[in-house]
Design an enzyme around this catalytic site. Structure first.
Site, PDB file in Angstrom:
ATOM      1  N   CYS A  58       0.837  -1.192   0.000  1.00 10.97           N
ATOM      2  CA  CYS A  58       0.000   0.000   0.000  1.00 10.97           C
ATOM      3  C   CYS A  58       0.873   1.243   0.000  1.00 10.97           C
ATOM      4  O   CYS A  58       2.095   1.173  -0.112  1.00 10.97           O
ATOM      5  CB  CYS A  58      -0.907   0.010   1.236  1.00 10.97           C
ATOM      6  SG  CYS A  58      -1.883  -1.490   1.457  1.00 10.97           S
ATOM      7  N   ASP A  98      -2.746  -9.645   7.141  1.00 11.58           N
ATOM      8  CA  ASP A  98      -1.664  -9.383   8.086  1.00 11.58           C
ATOM      9  C   ASP A  98      -1.790  -8.020   8.750  1.00 11.58           C
ATOM     10  O   ASP A  98      -1.159  -7.764   9.781  1.00 11.58           O
ATOM     11  CB  ASP A  98      -0.304  -9.522   7.388  1.00 11.58           C
ATOM     12  CG  ASP A  98      -0.137  -8.571   6.214  1.00 11.58           C
ATOM     13  OD1 ASP A  98      -1.141  -8.207   5.581  1.00 11.58           O
ATOM     14  OD2 ASP A  98       1.009  -8.196   5.903  1.00 11.58           O
ATOM     15  N   VAL A 123      13.629  -8.707 -18.729  1.00 14.15           N
ATOM     16  CA  VAL A 123      13.993  -7.620 -19.631  1.00 14.15           C
ATOM     17  C   VAL A 123      14.994  -8.146 -20.650  1.00 14.15           C
ATOM     18  O   VAL A 123      15.974  -8.806 -20.291  1.00 14.15           O
ATOM     19  CB  VAL A 123      14.616  -6.445 -18.854  1.00 14.15           C
ATOM     20  CG1 VAL A 123      15.302  -5.463 -19.795  1.00 14.15           C
ATOM     21  CG2 VAL A 123      13.554  -5.724 -18.033  1.00 14.15           C
ATOM     22  N   SER A 137      11.856 -11.653  -6.498  1.00 20.58           N
ATOM     23  CA  SER A 137      13.105 -11.356  -7.197  1.00 20.58           C
ATOM     24  C   SER A 137      14.295 -11.764  -6.332  1.00 20.58           C
ATOM     25  O   SER A 137      14.135 -12.132  -5.174  1.00 20.58           O
ATOM     26  CB  SER A 137      13.190  -9.869  -7.564  1.00 20.58           C
ATOM     27  OG  SER A 137      13.259  -9.065  -6.397  1.00 20.58           O
ATOM     28  N   GLY A 138      15.486 -11.680  -6.903  1.00 18.75           N
ATOM     29  CA  GLY A 138      16.679 -12.210  -6.249  1.00 18.75           C
ATOM     30  C   GLY A 138      17.511 -11.210  -5.488  1.00 18.75           C
ATOM     31  O   GLY A 138      18.638 -11.537  -5.067  1.00 18.75           O
TER      32      GLY A 138
END
Length: 663
Positions: free
Chosen positions: A2, A100, A289, A363-364
């Site tokens: 948010c 949560d 990408v 993601s990493g």
């Protein structure tokens, strides 16, 4: 995920407060396009724009307890919320939702600020105690989610993004040359810096309390390198890596909407995608990408991983025109000057991701910091033992450092050897590991008429860390990365800001307290550190293609100055016109114009790394000045549907709690 905003201003009537908070939320409506809500009390207002991930039908914010005393505006996800909810139920808490947000509120009511250390997630929130008038702000331990605040006389304003302050009557932005000097020198802001005078970022791992106009801050989570398990063997280390990383991915798949994965082509994102595929009940969607310029393109490795795992893959092709065309929008969302263009393709990719119906992505990020993936760490080891090494060993180690950089080839060994001779001992106290990197920063600082002392702020930050002197050189390098590049660029400019610009939440499994504690306890214990992330690679060797497991670190990059030289967008007047440069009084307009002219007219091979870096800094500073200071780049936000309005003056703190004055 948010966006939150709010302020104290005892001088403004309630009707004005209501209008102001709606204006602030509209400016950050992209962060939470699924709905919005506000709360107003005497002299105080706050609100939330919501990206509905967990229990979408419930959890409207601001969220109040049943007594109507405590109210929460919350941005983020607590991945271990189910475990915390079970514990809180055992203590007598009653829950009405499956989100949560309610767990965070009950945890605070039950444990106070001590609850923050229990949270495994990325978050920033504001909690208002309507009985005492106290306001609490808090931010996660790794700096995943942003939170800015400013004081103006008797007023106090806060928001997830600074652009919300554009809607505050009488609020003026002013770029701060002192902060910019530090940002240019170290390439990213420090945890408390914003780049604007009088606006502060709440540092990672801290909480703040505002009571009767007095502000106090507290640290609840320090980066420690001695809190991990005792690991007796490499086999045990590998088993623990598999267990903890797998559990972290599993936690971050908790969602009531589909979760996808960004594939970079490297081993970190491949591991995340592998584990997400194993834990998912449906076919995994992956996103990447691709670049027209082969120098930056990793599409072959991305397709290899996708085929190996059987994912539903989406590739976004990026050319020079895409980068030049989207830079102003990406800089506006980043809000911080940037030293490279690599964040722009991520801005474009997140738009594509949302168009494909995905609003949560894994993601990493964080793997290189935890498992020593950067060449910076090898460089620190090499420079630290440089004087004790034979010449042949020096050359061998140098060859292993930067194979992707053309100026680290065999023909450059003599020059590089001289450079390492020069930087084999510490010059800046505590900053030994980063001194070579900071040389480019010194060049960038020439953009300012008076750069002062660019490294004074980071030196002060190091001096405040009591544990720093006991750290090893590599641990000091890690600590600096966790304080600078990771939160100041990778998680913000290139990460969270680009994804949330299009309403996509990013989650990073390697930024898990248990993964961090394990990695920092085994680094260098079973190898010499010159094979980056060796233990992480070995832990998953039998489950991913050999070409990915053994692939050398290929830093994610994008075309910098060359893209703008090829396309020549009209906004380049900002850095080429003396009149435009003259609008920013602290810039050295002559140096800036000379640099911009060279980058935009000379062949790309004649432009150095530090010149490209400085050009991007210059361009982003000028675009930020246009959007925030002079406000010549007018942008009006869009308020998501208003789902909840709470007026505490009318409610008189009734017992209806979360259902007070809901519209």
């Amino acid at each position: 995920m948010c966006g939150i905003a709010g302020f104290f201003d005892p001088s403004r009537p309630a009707e004005a407060l209501s209008a102001d908070i709606l204006g602030m939320l509209a400016r950050i409506g992209h962060r939470g396009p699924d709905g919005s809500g506000t709360l107003v009390d005497d002299g105080f207002a706050m609100g939330t724009v919501r990206l509905a991930i967990l229990d979408p039908a419930a959890g409207m914010q601001p969220f109040g307890d049943r007594s109507g005393r405590y109210w929460l505006s919350y941005n983020g996800e607590i991945y271990n919320y189910r475990e915390l909810r079970a514990t809180l139920r055992g203590l007598g808490c009653v829950f009405l939702t499956d989100c949560d947000t309610e767990v965070v509120l009950n945890a605070w009511i039950t444990w106070g600020p001590d609850c923050l250390a229990r949270f495994n997630g990325g978050f920033a929130f504001a909690l208002y105690d309507s009985q005492t008038g106290d306001l609490f702000l808090a931010r996660d331990r790794f700096g995943k989610r942003p939170l800015f605040y400013a004081r103006r006389g008797d007023s106090f304003v806060f928001a997830s993004e600074m652009k919300a302050f554009l809607a505050v009557p009488g609020f003026h932005f002013e770029q701060d040359p002192g902060q910019l000097s530090a940002i240019l020198g170290q390439t990213t802001p420090l945890p408390d810096q914003s780049g604007f005078r009088g606006i502060e970022s709440l540092p990672l791992g801290q909480w703040l309390r505002l009571r009767d106009g007095r502000m106090e801050t507290h640290t609840y989570a320090d980066l420690r390198f001695d809190a991990g398990p005792v690991v007796a063997s490499e086999a045990e280390a590998l088993a623990l890596i598999r267990e903890r990383v797998s559990r972290s991915v599993e936690l971050r798949l908790r969602s009531d909407v589909e979760v996808g994965v960004y594939l970079s082509g490297g081993v970190d994102s491949a591991i995340v995608a592998l584990l997400a595929s194993e834990h998912s009940s449906q076919k995994l969607s992956t996103f990447s990408v691709e670049f027209d310029d082969a120098e930056f393109d990793e599409s072959a490795d991305q397709r290899l991983v996708s085929a190996h795992l059987g994912t539903r893959h989406h590739a976004q092709r990026i050319g020079h025109a895409d980068i030049a065309g989207s830079l102003p929008d990406a800089v506006y969302h980043a809000e911080i000057p940037a030293f490279r263009s690599a964040f722009v393709p991520m801005f474009i990719l997140s738009k594509r991701t949302r168009q494909e119906g995905i609003k949560v992505i894994l993601s990493g990020e964080g793997a290189d910091e935890a498992f020593l993936g950067y060449d910076l760490f090898k460089e620190t080891l090499l420079r630290g033992s440089w004087r004790d090494m034979p010449e042949a060993t020096r050359r061998e180690r140098l060859a292993q450092l930067y194979p992707h950089l053309s100026h680290y080839g065999p023909a450059d060994i003599t020059a590089i050897t001289g450079l390492y001779d020069q930087f084999s001992s510490e010059r800046l106290p505590g900053l030994f590991s980063h001194e070579l990197r900071f040389q480019n920063g010194l060049f960038s600082a020439r953009l300012l008429k008076d750069a002062g002392t660019p490294f004074a702020s980071i030196a002060a930050l190091v001096a405040q860390c009591e544990a720093f002197p006991q750290m090893s050189p590599v641990e000091r390098a890690q600590w600096l990365e966790y304080q600078t590049l990771l939160p100041g660029y990778l998680l913000s400019t290139q990460g969270e800001r680009m994804s949330l610009a299009h309403g996509v939440e990013n989650r990073c499994p390697f930024l898990d307290p248990d993964v961090f504690a394990l990695a920092t306890s085994i680094n260098l214990k079973f190898d010499d550190g010159f094979r980056e992330k060796r233990l992480l690679r070995e832990a998953f060797r039998d489950r991913l293609p050999e070409a990915i497991i053994d692939k050398r670190k290929f830093p994610y990059r994008a075309p910098d100055g060359a893209a703008f030289a090829a396309v020549r967008p009209d906004y380049l007047d900002l850095v080429l016109s003396p009149a435009e440069l003259g609008k920013i009084p602290f810039l050295d307009a002559r140096f800036a114009q000379r640099l911009a002219t060279k980058v935009l007219t000379k062949p790309a091979g004649e432009i150095s790394t530090k010149e490209n870096q400085t050009f991007l800094f210059l361009l982003s500073i000028c675009l930020l000045h246009r959007a925030f200071v002079s406000r010549e780049d007018r942008r009006d936000g869009v308020l998501p549907p208003l789902e909840k309005v709470v007026d505490l003056r009318e409610a008189a703190h009734s017992s209806q709690g979360n259902f007070i004055s809901v519209t």
